[in-house]
Scaffold this active site. Structure first.
Site, short mmCIF file in Angstrom:
data_model
loop_
_atom_site.label_atom_id
_atom_site.label_comp_id
_atom_site.label_asym_id
_atom_site.label_seq_id
_atom_site.Cartn_x
_atom_site.Cartn_y
_atom_site.Cartn_z
N HIS A 115 39.08 85.97 26.63
CA HIS A 115 40.40 85.79 27.21
C HIS A 115 39.19 85.00 28.88
CE1 HIS A 115 44.31 85.10 28.15
NE2 HIS A 115 44.67 85.32 29.22
N LYS B 110 52.51 81.63 24.35
CA LYS B 110 53.17 82.51 24.86
C LYS B 110 54.53 82.86 25.73
CE LYS B 110 52.16 86.67 27.77
NZ LYS B 110 50.60 87.33 28.48
N ARG C 163 44.75 79.38 25.02
CA ARG C 163 44.27 81.63 24.73
C ARG C 163 43.92 81.48 23.33
NH1 ARG C 163 49.48 80.22 26.77
NH2 ARG C 163 50.04 82.73 28.84
#
Length: 329
Positions: free
Chosen positions: A273, A221, A198
């Site tokens: 992304h 994440k 990411r």
């Protein structure tokens, strides 16, 4: 509460342990009446039905504050969640939390949807508010059911993930190298394309995270660290860059400007992304294993990684082979 002797010689136990509940009974002896009085008093102390609690009148904002104090502060996005919950309390006029009307919540959700708020954002907020009730009930802070437990989230149509072709990657890198105002954009983009990271994961890497030809990603994440190998050429490029320009700094705005110069159009919200999707898509198209891809991307669930399975070279080829028109055309 008292025990009195009546004119007929019997003893009256007259007890009122709580307001609104009175118990009267006649006995032949004073001892029996006293034992009954003691029984009534004892039950008042231990039986919740004889000693009911006052209704919970705490406002929704009070529950949000309590949730943050006991649990939310530990979450990575706890402060962001609380700010959204605080705004929700204001929009709902901060009702008594136990009396929150699901239809009132649904009406507010409809108004926000019509004003342009995305279904995903609304579903996230519903999840945040449900979590407040569920967490506090698990901690013993509330005793009633979640008033939003039966409210259904919006059904979201799965959208196609945007990824860059080889030519588009070339156009993007040319746009970055020809006129980018931030020297960190190119190495961050290359790191995302090489590892599927990411943007924030790549942007926060330092030389300490690069060892033995591999990059280690922390503060992810999923909260799990993962290590992904990179080519010797990229490793050398990154080390030389850090020596010349120092640690990475915020570069997302410069990246978006370079993306605009490249002429590549991507769906809203998929700008940086798309680099992660591009790695995954090329990985699968070239025969990569789906389980390996799951580990590289750091997905906690294989279902998330399966979004790329349709790009595999042999995916669903039987549809061509066994279709009823196979022998006709």
């Amino acid at each position: 509460m008292t025990v009195k002797r009546r004119p007929d010689g019997r003893w009256l136990a007259d007890c009122q342990p709580i307001r609104g509940q009175r118990f009267r009974k006649l006995f032949k002896t004073k001892a029996e009446a006293l034992r009954y009085e003691a029984y009534i008093n004892a039950n008042k102390a231990v039986d919740p039905s004889w000693n009911p609690k006052s209704p919970d009148r705490r406002r929704l904002s009070e529950l949000v504050d309590l949730w943050f104090d006991l649990h939310g502060h530990m979450l990575k996005d706890g402060k962001r969640r609380k700010s959204k919950l605080d705004a929700l309390c204001v929009r709902l006029r901060n009702p008594v939390a136990a009396l929150l009307d699901p239809s009132t919540y649904a009406h507010d959700r409809r108004i926000r949807a019509e004003s342009g708020t995305t279904p995903k954002t609304l579903n996230n907020e519903l999840g945040y508010l449900r979590a407040v009730y569920n967490e506090l009930r698990g901690l013993g802070q509330i005793e009633y059911d979640n008033p939003l437990r039966l409210v259904k989230p919006f059904r979201i149509e799965e959208r196609e993930l945007s990824w860059l072709t080889d030519d588009q990657i070339t156009f993007l890198l040319d746009a970055i190298r020809s006129g980018c105002d931030n020297p960190h954009v190119e190495p961050i983009v290359l790191l995302c394309l090489a590892t599927g990271a990411r943007w924030t994961e790549a942007e926060t890497r330092t030389p300490a995270n690069l060892k033995n030809g591999s990059v280690t990603f922390t503060n992810t994440k999923s909260s799990k660290a993962r290590t992904v190998p990179i080519s010797p050429e990229l490793e050398a490029f990154l080390r030389n860059h850090w020596k010349r320009h120092g640690p990475f700094t915020g570069a997302i705005t410069s990246f978006r400007r370079a993306l605009a110069r490249s002429g590549i159009t991507l769906p809203k919200g998929q700008a940086s992304h798309a680099l992660r999707h591009s790695f995954a898509s090329h990985f699968i198209q070239k025969g990569g294993n789906i389980l390996t891809l799951q580990k590289i991307l750091g997905h906690s669930s294989l279902a998330m990684t399966m979004r790329y399975a349709h790009l595999a070279p042999d995916h669903l080829k039987d549809a061509i082979k066994f279709a009823p028109i196979a022998r006709i055309i």
